[in-house]
Design a protein around this motif. Structure first.
Motif, PDB file in Angstrom:
ATOM      1  N   GLU A  51       0.812  -1.215   0.000  1.00  0.00           N
ATOM      2  CA  GLU A  51       0.000   0.000   0.000  1.00  0.00           C
ATOM      3  C   GLU A  51       0.847   1.267   0.000  1.00  0.00           C
ATOM      4  OE1 GLU A  51      -2.722  -0.219   3.221  1.00  0.00           O
ATOM      5  OE2 GLU A  51      -3.763  -1.996   2.461  1.00  0.00           O
ATOM      6  N   ARG A  52       2.157   1.110   0.037  1.00  0.00           N
ATOM      7  CA  ARG A  52       3.049   2.261   0.052  1.00  0.00           C
ATOM      8  C   ARG A  52       4.183   2.018  -0.936  1.00  0.00           C
ATOM      9  NH1 ARG A  52       5.672   2.749   5.012  1.00  0.00           N
ATOM     10  NH2 ARG A  52       5.498   5.008   5.246  1.00  0.00           N
ATOM     11  N   PHE A  53       4.752   3.082  -1.459  1.00  0.00           N
ATOM     12  CA  PHE A  53       5.810   2.962  -2.456  1.00  0.00           C
ATOM     13  C   PHE A  53       7.170   2.912  -1.758  1.00  0.00           C
ATOM     14  CE2 PHE A  53       2.210   5.025  -4.512  1.00  0.00           C
ATOM     15  CZ  PHE A  53       2.056   4.217  -5.625  1.00  0.00           C
ATOM     16  N   VAL A  54       7.347   1.870  -0.953  1.00  0.00           N
ATOM     17  CA  VAL A  54       8.586   1.717  -0.213  1.00  0.00           C
ATOM     18  C   VAL A  54       8.856   0.229   0.021  1.00  0.00           C
ATOM     19  CG1 VAL A  54       7.389   1.960   2.002  1.00  0.00           C
ATOM     20  CG2 VAL A  54       9.846   2.395   1.877  1.00  0.00           C
ATOM     21  N   THR A  55      10.106  -0.144  -0.128  1.00  0.00           N
ATOM     22  CA  THR A  55      10.541  -1.505   0.176  1.00  0.00           C
ATOM     23  C   THR A  55      11.689  -1.415   1.172  1.00  0.00           C
ATOM     24  OG1 THR A  55       9.877  -2.357  -1.981  1.00  0.00           O
ATOM     25  CG2 THR A  55      11.512  -3.638  -0.766  1.00  0.00           C
ATOM     26  N   THR A  56      11.688  -2.284   2.169  1.00  0.00           N
ATOM     27  CA  THR A  56      12.669  -2.215   3.251  1.00  0.00           C
ATOM     28  C   THR A  56      13.398  -3.546   3.387  1.00  0.00           C
ATOM     29  OG1 THR A  56      11.249  -0.653   4.454  1.00  0.00           O
ATOM     30  CG2 THR A  56      12.967  -1.757   5.717  1.00  0.00           C
ATOM     31  N   TRP A  57      14.701  -3.455   3.649  1.00  0.00           N
ATOM     32  CA  TRP A  57      15.442  -4.645   4.043  1.00  0.00           C
ATOM     33  C   TRP A  57      16.420  -4.270   5.150  1.00  0.00           C
ATOM     34  CZ3 TRP A  57      16.096  -2.745  -1.025  1.00  0.00           C
ATOM     35  CH2 TRP A  57      17.339  -2.194  -1.342  1.00  0.00           C
ATOM     36  N   HIS A  58      16.909  -5.292   5.830  1.00  0.00           N
ATOM     37  CA  HIS A  58      17.830  -5.078   6.942  1.00  0.00           C
ATOM     38  C   HIS A  58      19.186  -5.679   6.609  1.00  0.00           C
ATOM     39  CE1 HIS A  58      14.791  -3.592   9.808  1.00  0.00           C
ATOM     40  NE2 HIS A  58      13.965  -4.388   9.154  1.00  0.00           N
ATOM     41  N   ALA A  59      20.220  -5.036   7.099  1.00  0.00           N
ATOM     42  CA  ALA A  59      21.588  -5.536   6.934  1.00  0.00           C
ATOM     43  C   ALA A  59      22.299  -5.420   8.275  1.00  0.00           C
ATOM     44  CB  ALA A  59      22.326  -4.734   5.867  1.00  0.00           C
ATOM     45  N   ASP A  60      23.060  -6.443   8.610  1.00  0.00           N
ATOM     46  CA  ASP A  60      23.882  -6.372   9.822  1.00  0.00           C
ATOM     47  C   ASP A  60      25.336  -6.575   9.433  1.00  0.00           C
ATOM     48  OD1 ASP A  60      24.581  -9.474  10.568  1.00  0.00           O
ATOM     49  OD2 ASP A  60      22.579  -9.287   9.685  1.00  0.00           O
ATOM     50  N   MET A  61      26.204  -5.786  10.045  1.00  0.00           N
ATOM     51  CA  MET A  61      27.634  -5.856   9.773  1.00  0.00           C
ATOM     52  C   MET A  61      28.378  -5.911  11.113  1.00  0.00           C
ATOM     53  SD  MET A  61      30.012  -3.253   7.464  1.00  0.00           S
ATOM     54  CE  MET A  61      29.285  -3.719   5.891  1.00  0.00           C
ATOM     55  N   HIS A  62      29.400  -6.753  11.171  1.00  0.00           N
ATOM     56  CA  HIS A  62      30.102  -6.969  12.431  1.00  0.00           C
ATOM     57  C   HIS A  62      31.614  -6.917  12.208  1.00  0.00           C
ATOM     58  CE1 HIS A  62      26.178  -8.447  13.720  1.00  0.00           C
ATOM     59  NE2 HIS A  62      26.189  -9.215  12.636  1.00  0.00           N
ATOM     60  N   GLY A  63      32.281  -6.164  13.067  1.00  0.00           N
ATOM     61  CA  GLY A  63      33.727  -6.072  13.040  1.00  0.00           C
ATOM     62  C   GLY A  63      34.299  -6.268  14.423  1.00  0.00           C
ATOM     63  N   ALA A  64      35.569  -5.983  14.578  1.00  0.00           N
ATOM     64  CA  ALA A  64      36.235  -6.161  15.868  1.00  0.00           C
ATOM     65  C   ALA A  64      35.725  -5.127  16.873  1.00  0.00           C
ATOM     66  CB  ALA A  64      37.746  -6.026  15.698  1.00  0.00           C
ATOM     67  N   GLY A  65      34.886  -5.556  17.783  1.00  0.00           N
ATOM     68  CA  GLY A  65      34.386  -4.676  18.825  1.00  0.00           C
ATOM     69  C   GLY A  65      33.186  -3.840  18.437  1.00  0.00           C
ATOM     70  N   TRP A  66      32.584  -4.112  17.282  1.00  0.00           N
ATOM     71  CA  TRP A  66      31.404  -3.325  16.901  1.00  0.00           C
ATOM     72  C   TRP A  66      30.413  -4.163  16.091  1.00  0.00           C
ATOM     73  CZ3 TRP A  66      30.611  -2.902  11.654  1.00  0.00           C
ATOM     74  CH2 TRP A  66      31.728  -3.028  10.823  1.00  0.00           C
ATOM     75  N   ASP A  67      29.157  -3.780  16.221  1.00  0.00           N
ATOM     76  CA  ASP A  67      28.049  -4.406  15.493  1.00  0.00           C
ATOM     77  C   ASP A  67      27.093  -3.296  15.080  1.00  0.00           C
ATOM     78  OD1 ASP A  67      28.551  -7.414  16.238  1.00  0.00           O
ATOM     79  OD2 ASP A  67      28.617  -6.294  18.142  1.00  0.00           O
ATOM     80  N   VAL A  68      26.658  -3.326  13.830  1.00  0.00           N
ATOM     81  CA  VAL A  68      25.732  -2.303  13.328  1.00  0.00           C
ATOM     82  C   VAL A  68      24.557  -2.984  12.635  1.00  0.00           C
ATOM     83  CG1 VAL A  68      25.422  -0.329  11.784  1.00  0.00           C
ATOM     84  CG2 VAL A  68      27.589  -0.614  13.023  1.00  0.00           C
ATOM     85  N   ASP A  69      23.355  -2.569  13.019  1.00  0.00           N
ATOM     86  CA  ASP A  69      22.131  -3.007  12.345  1.00  0.00           C
ATOM     87  C   ASP A  69      21.603  -1.847  11.517  1.00  0.00           C
ATOM     88  OD1 ASP A  69      22.082  -5.583  13.479  1.00  0.00           O
ATOM     89  OD2 ASP A  69      21.176  -4.783  15.315  1.00  0.00           O
ATOM     90  N   THR A  70      21.405  -2.093  10.223  1.00  0.00           N
ATOM     91  CA  THR A  70      20.942  -1.056   9.306  1.00  0.00           C
ATOM     92  C   THR A  70      19.581  -1.425   8.734  1.00  0.00           C
ATOM     93  OG1 THR A  70      23.181  -0.371   8.675  1.00  0.00           O
ATOM     94  CG2 THR A  70      21.408   0.155   7.136  1.00  0.00           C
ATOM     95  N   THR A  71      18.659  -0.481   8.800  1.00  0.00           N
ATOM     96  CA  THR A  71      17.389  -0.594   8.095  1.00  0.00           C
ATOM     97  C   THR A  71      17.485   0.260   6.837  1.00  0.00           C
ATOM     98  OG1 THR A  71      16.168  -0.891  10.156  1.00  0.00           O
ATOM     99  CG2 THR A  71      14.897  -0.223   8.216  1.00  0.00           C
ATOM    100  N   TYR A  72      17.274  -0.363   5.687  1.00  0.00           N
ATOM    101  CA  TYR A  72      17.448   0.315   4.396  1.00  0.00           C
ATOM    102  C   TYR A  72      16.075   0.467   3.741  1.00  0.00           C
ATOM    103  CZ  TYR A  72      20.270   1.529   0.230  1.00  0.00           C
ATOM    104  OH  TYR A  72      20.878   2.170  -0.827  1.00  0.00           O
ATOM    105  N   MET A  73      15.610   1.698   3.652  1.00  0.00           N
ATOM    106  CA  MET A  73      14.316   1.994   3.033  1.00  0.00           C
ATOM    107  C   MET A  73      14.545   2.493   1.612  1.00  0.00           C
ATOM    108  SD  MET A  73      12.140   4.020   5.967  1.00  0.00           S
ATOM    109  CE  MET A  73      10.901   4.475   4.725  1.00  0.00           C
TER     110      MET A  73
END
Length: 389
Positions: A51-73
């Motif tokens: 019902e909306r003109f948007v598609t979303t996916w998630h990406a997670d990236m992990h390195g030494a001492g860090w973790d990032v969760d990204t929501t990509y619209m």
């Protein structure tokens, strides 16, 4: 600032391929980035809102001492673009000439040539090459007419057949070389951008206004440490439009406890902003230039002839906001820092591929610009831009 959660809002440029190609590219280049830096991570499946003109996916990236969760619209409007592309060639080519003649008459092409001659040549390239194909077709038609006359048939018949042969030769050249020249694509691009700049694309405006609402809602609902709105190529002027519209909807945007940043890459803002009738767009640039709520970073490269380099997106449009100016931070990058040595000269002249380098994985680890670390890494955009100098 160290980022653990990020929201990326990607404003699609004028590209009919849309979601399937951009999701495939994101997943493929994300994996290359993991391999390059020795990181781990994954990209989830795209979730489309019917019902909306948007598609979303998630990406997670992990390195030494860090973790990032990204929501990509991914903000979608390829349905509108494909309707543009469905217009017949007999409409596209004359409309391109009319738009270009108006552009030249206004002095806009001269202004772009002054800003950067290579981008100026790219602007006139579709009209020049189309004219060469038309002249070649006319030469073939003239030869055919003379050949028919030589056989003794009536002159009017020879002229008629010659005209048909010449038109067919022109149409063949146009379509047979499209995969390499992108002429019909550029005809649509030129005409549609001209229409948008002059307020003649209510369908574009309605969709960008919808996107502005999506952005406001997403920022309010997000728990991200950073929100990055991305515009590549023609998506750059659309991202400017969307962010300014969002600020009009929510004057407190960017003050909800999480910073909102605008990232323009491979930008071509003057294709809208240099038109006399586009004061509305220059007003958007002026407001963003002094905004304390939006941090704007513009990455540009001399090795991409489809962006302006060097170019100040504010001063280059004749805008002087005075000491109140805050944006954008312009960062010049070199593709030499991103590509493995050996075939740089050949790659930089593949104009469309080089233009998309802003969205591709790097091949070297020390480059100041890396799209996938900007989207999925632990360093925030402001710090990365500052470190790039």
């Amino acid at each position: 600032m160290s980022v653990r959660r990020r929201l990326v809002v990607y404003v699609q440029g004028y590209d009919p391929r849309g979601l399937p190609e951009y999701y495939r590219m994101f997943r493929q280049e994300f994996r290359k980035t993991l391999a390059l830096y020795g990181l781990t991570g994954s990209v989830g499946k795209p979730a489309n809102d019917p019902e909306r003109f948007v598609t979303t996916w998630h990406a997670d990236m992990h390195g030494a001492g860090w973790d990032v969760d990204t929501t990509y619209m991914f903000l979608r409007w390829e349905d509108i673009i494909r309707r543009d592309f469905a217009r017949p060639a007999w409409w596209k080519v004359p409309a391109m000439y009319l738009a270009m003649l108006h552009t030249i008459a206004q002095g806009m092409v001269w202004r772009i040539l002054q800003a950067h001659w290579r981008f100026g040549l790219f602007i006139i390239y579709p009209m020049v090459l189309t004219t060469l194909w038309a002249l070649a077709g006319a030469a073939v038609g003239l030869a055919a007419a003379k050949l028919i006359a030589w056989t003794g048939l009536p002159l009017w018949l020879g002229d008629l057949i010659g005209a048909g042969v010449g038109f067919a030769a022109f149409a063949f050249a146009l379509n047979a070389t499209e995969k390499h020249t992108y002429l019909l694509y550029l005809c649509d691009d030129i005409v549609s951008t001209w229409q948008f700049a002059h307020g003649r694309r209510p369908d574009w405006e309605a969709r960008m206004d919808l996107f502005a609402g999506y952005l406001v809602d997403a920022v309010k609902a997000s728990d991200a440490d950073e929100v990055v709105v991305v515009g590549h190529s023609s998506g750059s002027f659309l991202a400017v439009d969307v962010v300014d519209r969002a600020l009009a909807r929510d004057p407190a945007l960017g003050e909800h406890g999480r910073p909102v940043r605008l990232l323009t890459i491979g930008a071509n803002l003057p294709v809208v902003g240099f038109y006399k009738k586009a004061q509305w767009f220059r007003d958007r640039l002026r407001r963003l230039a002094v905004s304390s709520q939006i941090g704007w970073v513009d990455f540009q490269s001399r090795h991409d002839i489809m962006n302006l380099w060097p170019f100040d997106p504010v001063a280059g449009h004749g805008i002087d906001p005075g000491p109140a100016r805050r944006n954008p931070k312009v960062v010049s990058i070199s593709f030499r820092d991103m590509w493995r040595p050996g075939n740089f000269g050949r790659r930089r002249w593949r104009f469309f591929q080089a233009h998309f380098q802003f969205l591709l994985a790097n091949e070297l680890t020390e480059a100041p610009y890396d799209y996938y670390l900007i989207c999925c890494g632990p360093q925030d955009l402001a710090a990365r831009a500052a470190a790039a100098h």
